[in-house]
Scaffold this motif. Structure first.
Motif, PDB file in Angstrom:
ATOM      1  N   PHE A  49     -43.168 -32.841  38.548  1.00  0.00           N
ATOM      2  CA  PHE A  49     -44.604 -32.939  38.592  1.00  0.00           C
ATOM      3  C   PHE A  49     -45.124 -32.165  37.233  1.00  0.00           C
ATOM      4  CE2 PHE A  49     -48.780 -30.491  39.874  1.00  0.00           C
ATOM      5  CZ  PHE A  49     -49.382 -31.640  40.057  1.00  0.00           C
ATOM      6  N   GLU A  50     -44.449 -31.123  36.922  1.00  0.00           N
ATOM      7  CA  GLU A  50     -44.652 -30.394  35.728  1.00  0.00           C
ATOM      8  C   GLU A  50     -44.798 -31.264  34.442  1.00  0.00           C
ATOM      9  OE1 GLU A  50     -42.049 -26.890  35.628  1.00  0.00           O
ATOM     10  OE2 GLU A  50     -43.775 -25.625  35.871  1.00  0.00           O
ATOM     11  N   GLU A  51     -43.865 -31.984  34.355  1.00  0.00           N
ATOM     12  CA  GLU A  51     -43.511 -33.009  33.315  1.00  0.00           C
ATOM     13  C   GLU A  51     -44.991 -33.996  33.395  1.00  0.00           C
ATOM     14  OE1 GLU A  51     -40.808 -36.719  31.951  1.00  0.00           O
ATOM     15  OE2 GLU A  51     -39.937 -35.133  33.025  1.00  0.00           O
ATOM     16  N   LEU A  52     -45.244 -34.497  34.303  1.00  0.00           N
ATOM     17  CA  LEU A  52     -46.412 -35.428  34.453  1.00  0.00           C
ATOM     18  C   LEU A  52     -47.630 -34.534  34.167  1.00  0.00           C
ATOM     19  CD1 LEU A  52     -47.857 -37.747  35.532  1.00  0.00           C
ATOM     20  CD2 LEU A  52     -47.932 -37.054  37.729  1.00  0.00           C
ATOM     21  N   TYR A  53     -47.774 -33.404  34.590  1.00  0.00           N
ATOM     22  CA  TYR A  53     -49.105 -32.848  34.223  1.00  0.00           C
ATOM     23  C   TYR A  53     -49.203 -32.531  32.825  1.00  0.00           C
ATOM     24  CZ  TYR A  53     -52.513 -29.326  34.701  1.00  0.00           C
ATOM     25  OH  TYR A  53     -53.845 -28.389  34.581  1.00  0.00           O
ATOM     26  N   ALA A  54     -47.973 -32.256  32.190  1.00  0.00           N
ATOM     27  CA  ALA A  54     -47.883 -31.915  30.725  1.00  0.00           C
ATOM     28  C   ALA A  54     -48.429 -33.135  30.068  1.00  0.00           C
ATOM     29  CB  ALA A  54     -46.569 -31.217  30.297  1.00  0.00           C
ATOM     30  N   PHE A  55     -47.839 -34.361  30.471  1.00  0.00           N
ATOM     31  CA  PHE A  55     -48.110 -35.455  29.864  1.00  0.00           C
ATOM     32  C   PHE A  55     -49.481 -35.646  29.954  1.00  0.00           C
ATOM     33  CE2 PHE A  55     -48.129 -40.145  29.371  1.00  0.00           C
ATOM     34  CZ  PHE A  55     -47.197 -40.302  28.409  1.00  0.00           C
ATOM     35  N   ILE A  56     -50.066 -35.739  31.084  1.00  0.00           N
ATOM     36  CA  ILE A  56     -51.584 -35.947  31.216  1.00  0.00           C
ATOM     37  C   ILE A  56     -52.435 -35.143  30.391  1.00  0.00           C
ATOM     38  CG2 ILE A  56     -53.429 -36.204  33.014  1.00  0.00           C
ATOM     39  CD1 ILE A  56     -51.344 -37.247  34.836  1.00  0.00           C
TER      40      ILE A  56
END
Length: 91
Positions: A10-17
């Motif tokens: 989820f952290e990876e997705l959040y950083a990407f977005i």
């Protein structure tokens, strides 16, 4: 090396977005078809807060009761959350 958790993903997705260079198409290319579990407040942030406060106040009489009131939990729930602090495992 530790296992990758849902929180990590989820952290990876959040950083990407959050990156202004990534638009909706880039997000779909990177994560399309993935299933994500968004961690709950209670299993991530709340429990970590309780554990940290408990550690900082070890030995203070009545502190479990105070935490239970503060977080609207039973004392048994606070004891369950802080079990690893109170009874460290062998490994």
């Amino acid at each position: 090396m530790s296992a990758i958790t849902n929180y990590d993903l989820f952290e990876e997705l959040y950083a990407f977005i959050e990156n202004p260079n990534n638009d909706i198409n880039a997000t779909i290319k990177e994560f399309g078809g993935s299933s994500f579990y968004i961690p709950s407040y209670k299993t991530t942030i709340r429990n970590d807060e309780i554990i940290e406060k408990y550690k900082q106040n070890l030995g203070q009489t009545g502190y479990v009761k105070k935490l239970a009131r503060e977080y609207d939990l039973s004392e048994a729930q606070v004891y369950a959350i802080t079990k690893d602090v109170r009874e460290p495992g062998l490994f």
